[in-house]
Design an enzyme around this catalytic site. Structure first.
Site: not given
Length: 308
Positions: A151, A246, A276
């Site tokens: 991320s 996501d 995610h």
């Protein structure tokens, strides 16, 4: 395809008690996330060493039986630039070190809102430079360095690679990016589809970006949105792994496409039916175990190759 059955059940549990993101501060979320951390699996048999990586706290993970210098992944954790740290990702880093048969240096970069952009970016480069200069003293093979993260950490890894290319090294063998954020300036199809109820909600993302990038103009800076970097040629090969459901999926795919167009070897894979953050859920979500196995295999191959 829709979420698979296990992922759907996990999200239902997470969404049972929704958070009003407008009512909490980043520091409150940081404390909440710290309370949900899980320890590493003792069966991974990992030895730890805390170090000062050029003024940035970091932790080295090595397999207990490791002997001699090991290739190393410099890892940057996710958490929206406002939360998480070494302890939140200890379980993941330990598993990656075991499966990839390499050392991992996990970086505890500064968080917003106390430290705004580009503090995290500068910490990432400082840690990379420390690794190149001093890693050998800690049993690390500084000729075989990879960068990676999940991320926000994936974004930091890309920027560290770009700055290393532009600012004198050290040389990097590979980039391992789990659902990286690469463009903070626009809205993609995946953001429109999965911005609510899929773990990475738009209100949470807005809170993170307001904290880390209080000047909206900074969101177009290539160090915040690496997809906007004018020249991506000459970067190390990359493995980019995304989740179908996501909001960041399309940013990861677009970055893979731009790297390829710039002549950089890329392996891109989108995992269907997951959301995610799923990689950290190994042991509970089979897709996460598969992803870690894929990532470990890519790292091993990258470390085994002789640079051109």
């Amino acid at each position: 395809m829709p979420l698979n059955a296990i992922a759907r059940a996990m999200l239902a549990h997470m969404n049972a008690n929704p958070i009003d993101w407008a009512s909490i501060a980043p520091q409150q979320f940081r404390a909440m996330s710290a309370g949900m951390e899980q320890p590493a699996d003792p069966s991974d048999a990992i030895v730890q060493e805390d170090v000062d990586a050029g003024g940035v706290p970091a932790r080295i993970y090595r397999r207990a039986e490791a002997a001699g210098p090991e290739p190393v992944l410099l890892f940057f954790h996710g958490g929206g630039y406002i939360a998480c740290g070494i302890s939140s990702h200890e379980r993941l880093c330990s598993r990656l070190a075991r499966r990839a048969e390499c050392a991992i240096v996990s970086v505890d970069y500064r968080l917003a809102p106390e430290h705004v952009f580009p503090a995290a970016v500068d910490d990432a480069l400082a840690a990379l430079r420390w690794l190149g200069e001093h890693g050998g003293k800690h049993g690390l093979d500084t000729d075989r360095i990879a960068v990676g993260g999940d991320s926000a950490g994936g974004s930091l890894a890309t920027v560290a690679a770009i700055r290393s290319r532009d600012e004198g090294g050290p040389a990097i063998r590979h980039q391992l990016l789990f659902y990286p954020g690469t463009d903070l300036t626009g809205e993609t199809e995946s953001e429109r589809l999965y911005s609510d109820g899929y773990f990475l909600d738009s209100d949470f993302s807005a809170m993170c970006l307001d904290a880390y990038l209080p000047n909206p103009a900074d969101r177009a800076h290539p160090w915040a949105s690496p997809l906007l970097t004018p020249d991506l040629s000459g970067l190390p090969p990359a493995t980019i792994l995304t989740a179908e459901c996501d909001p960041l999926r399309d940013e990861g795919r677009a970055y893979a496409d731009r790297l390829r167009a710039s002549g950089v070897p890329v392996r891109y894979k989108d995992y269907p039916g997951v959301f995610h953050g799923f990689v950290s859920m190994f042991g509970m979500l089979p897709d996460a175990d598969e992803t870690i196995a894929d990532a470990a295999r890519e790292l091993q191959q990258a470390f085994a190759e002789i640079p051109a």
